[in-house]
Design a protein around this motif. Structure first.
Motif, PDB file in Angstrom:
ATOM      1  N   GLY A 104       0.802  -1.214   0.000  1.00 57.94           N
ATOM      2  CA  GLY A 104       0.000   0.000   0.000  1.00 57.94           C
ATOM      3  C   GLY A 104       0.841   1.275   0.000  1.00 57.94           C
ATOM      4  N   THR A 105       1.996   1.207   0.645  1.00 60.64           N
ATOM      5  CA  THR A 105       2.860   2.388   0.702  1.00 60.64           C
ATOM      6  C   THR A 105       3.355   2.750  -0.697  1.00 60.64           C
ATOM      7  N   ASN A 148       0.523   4.080  -2.864  1.00 61.73           N
ATOM      8  CA  ASN A 148       0.136   5.463  -2.569  1.00 61.73           C
ATOM      9  C   ASN A 148       1.162   6.450  -3.108  1.00 61.73           C
ATOM     10  N   ALA A 163      -6.251  14.843   1.549  1.00 59.02           N
ATOM     11  CA  ALA A 163      -6.490  13.480   2.044  1.00 59.02           C
ATOM     12  C   ALA A 163      -7.198  13.544   3.389  1.00 59.02           C
ATOM     13  N   ALA A 177      -6.136   8.983   6.644  1.00 60.07           N
ATOM     14  CA  ALA A 177      -5.282   8.329   5.634  1.00 60.07           C
ATOM     15  C   ALA A 177      -4.084   7.659   6.293  1.00 60.07           C
ATOM     16  N   SER A 216       1.588   6.446   5.153  1.00 58.74           N
ATOM     17  CA  SER A 216       2.402   6.412   3.922  1.00 58.74           C
ATOM     18  C   SER A 216       2.151   7.644   3.057  1.00 58.74           C
ATOM     19  N   MET A 217       1.000   8.302   3.236  1.00 55.80           N
ATOM     20  CA  MET A 217       0.727   9.519   2.467  1.00 55.80           C
ATOM     21  C   MET A 217       1.702  10.633   2.859  1.00 55.80           C
ATOM     22  N   MET A 276      -7.304  12.087  -2.345  1.00 57.12           N
ATOM     23  CA  MET A 276      -7.286  10.651  -2.091  1.00 57.12           C
ATOM     24  C   MET A 276      -8.319  10.302  -1.038  1.00 57.12           C
ATOM     25  N   VAL A 327     -10.136   6.760   1.280  1.00 54.54           N
ATOM     26  CA  VAL A 327      -9.804   5.431   1.787  1.00 54.54           C
ATOM     27  C   VAL A 327     -11.047   4.531   1.834  1.00 54.54           C
ATOM     28  N   HIS A 360      -7.414   9.199  -6.135  1.00 55.82           N
ATOM     29  CA  HIS A 360      -6.827   7.899  -5.776  1.00 55.82           C
ATOM     30  C   HIS A 360      -7.602   7.286  -4.623  1.00 55.82           C
ATOM     31  N   ASP A 379      -7.436   4.389  -1.745  1.00 54.25           N
ATOM     32  CA  ASP A 379      -6.607   3.435  -1.015  1.00 54.25           C
ATOM     33  C   ASP A 379      -7.526   2.344  -0.459  1.00 54.25           C
ATOM     34  N   SER A 417      -5.534   1.185  -5.008  1.00 52.20           N
ATOM     35  CA  SER A 417      -4.566   0.189  -4.548  1.00 52.20           C
ATOM     36  C   SER A 417      -5.263  -0.854  -3.703  1.00 52.20           C
TER      37      SER A 417
END
Ligand code: 0PR
Length: 367
Positions: free
Chosen positions: A84-85, A88, A106, A110, A113-114, A153, A155, A180, A182, A214
């Motif tokens: 996932g990292t 992202n 985000a 989140a 990793s963001m 982004m 989630v 995006h 996640d 992802s």
């Protein structure tokens, strides 16, 4: 040789393996045996040089096609990544290069990793506050949208609560901005909850504005670590993250990684093809049954969930979260704590059975 093997065996015994039944704070699965077997058999190929390994490359393409279909992506593009990292970071890399802009919006929920993505790409991460249901506040998102935004982004299955952001609404607000999703954890849960009529909502490529998504097969996909997947809506996005690779078998190298493990691809292929939709549905059904059982048992000793669990991630409010986590840790129970709101959090993976839950709640009651 004996000494080395002794040390390896000692190291393995020190690890908190899932089968010991004391880990309730990990999002990783104990991989299915068939995944482990084929991971080992395919340990030689390096997908960073795909032309040398047409067989493994074929497996990757077929699996990406299957997962794309599961996420309702047609005529897109996808690749195995480290997790996932990396997914992202790569998604933000594409968004920055396509837009020439630097702001990322985000939700506060989140994954961390963001922050790495923003730092590495010299972008600015703007935290959008959450509603009382702990999902992205769309009014706050609307207010934050401006001409400098490179990406929004959202989630689908937050790390701490398993919450799902209102992605269709977010897409309407983001309009033409790169979006995006996640779904590192939720991507292999939501389709099966939907199948069973246990959840309803739009979160994947059915939402027109979603540009990338992802999903990690080493989380609820029952595959080996690392088995991340990044899917892109438009294969032309690939140009923004590829460089010339003159001495390799392919002319251009795509994405962040050079070397990419093939064992993960073969392992994931084996498990996805053998479990199939029905197999995953059964796994998710059991996890949800045990999640409800955990909520019930926790209720008996005075703990209430922060939100009604959507998936098999559940957090319980307490002002003593860190203290409880540390005390349980001393007794060998591995959970995590949540800071906002203060809570203890468990992930009810398939190895978290009713017996494990009974033992856990008993130990918790005693402290
Ligand atoms: N996005 C979401 C929603 C995640 O939950 C995670 C990881 C990531 C991205 C990053 O994925 P990778 O760690 O594969 O790069 N969530 C877990 C976490 O940070 C990962 C994890 C799993 C950590 C098992 C520890 C562990 O024992 O908690």
């Amino acid at each position: 040789m004996e000494e080395v093997e002794r040390r390896l065996s000692d190291a393995l015994h020190r690890d908190f393996l899932f089968e010991k039944g004391r880990v309730l704070g990990s999002m990783c699965s104990k991989p299915e045996e068939i995944a482990v077997k084929y991971h080992a058999l395919f340990s030689e190929a390096n997908l960073g040089n795909r032309g040398l390994y047409p067989g493994t490359a074929m497996l990757e393409d077929e699996l990406i096609a299957d997962i794309s279909e599961l996420m309702h992506l047609r005529d897109g593009w996808g690749q195995f990544v480290g997790g996932g990292t990396e997914a992202n970071i790569t998604a933000m890399w594409i968004a920055r290069n396509l837009s020439g802009k630097r702001k990322i919006l985000a939700p506060e929920s989140a994954h961390f990793s963001m922050r790495k993505a923003a730092d590495l790409l010299a972008m600015e991460l703007v935290d959008i506050p959450l509603t009382e249901e702990y999902v992205m506040d769309t009014d706050a998102l609307s207010a934050a949208m401006d001409d400098d935004v490179a990406a929004v982004m959202a989630v689908a299955g937050t790390t701490e609560l398993g919450a799902v952001d209102p992605i269709a609404e977010i897409s309407d607000i983001a309009e033409d901005t790169f979006l995006h999703v996640d779904a590192a954890f939720g991507g292999m849960v939501l389709p099966f909850l939907e199948d069973m009529g246990m959840w309803k909502g739009d979160w994947d490529f059915r939402v027109e504005g979603v540009d990338s998504l992802s999903v990690d097969l080493h989380k609820m996909g029952m595959a080996t670590v690392p088995s991340g997947i990044l899917l892109l809506k438009d294969r032309r996005y690939v140009d923004s993250i590829s460089v010339e690779s003159p001495y390799l078998t392919t002319k251009r190298n795509i994405g962040l990684a050079g070397t990419r493990p093939s064992g993960s691809v073969a392992g994931a292929y084996a498990v996805v093809k053998t479990l199939g939709r029905e197999g995953y549905r059964e796994i998710v059904r059991k996890c949800m049954e045990n999640t409800r059982y955990l909520v019930e048992r926790m209720g008996e000793i005075g703990y209430e969930p922060v939100i009604e669990p959507i998936m098999n991630v559940v957090a319980f409010r307490t002002d003593r979260a860190e203290e409880i986590r540390a005390k349980m840790d001393e007794m060998g129970w591995k959970i995590s704590s949540v800071r906002k709101p203060p809570a203890i959090r468990m992930v009810v993976m398939p190895y978290v059975t009713k017996e494990v839950i009974d033992g856990f709640t008993e130990a918790l009651h005693g402290i």
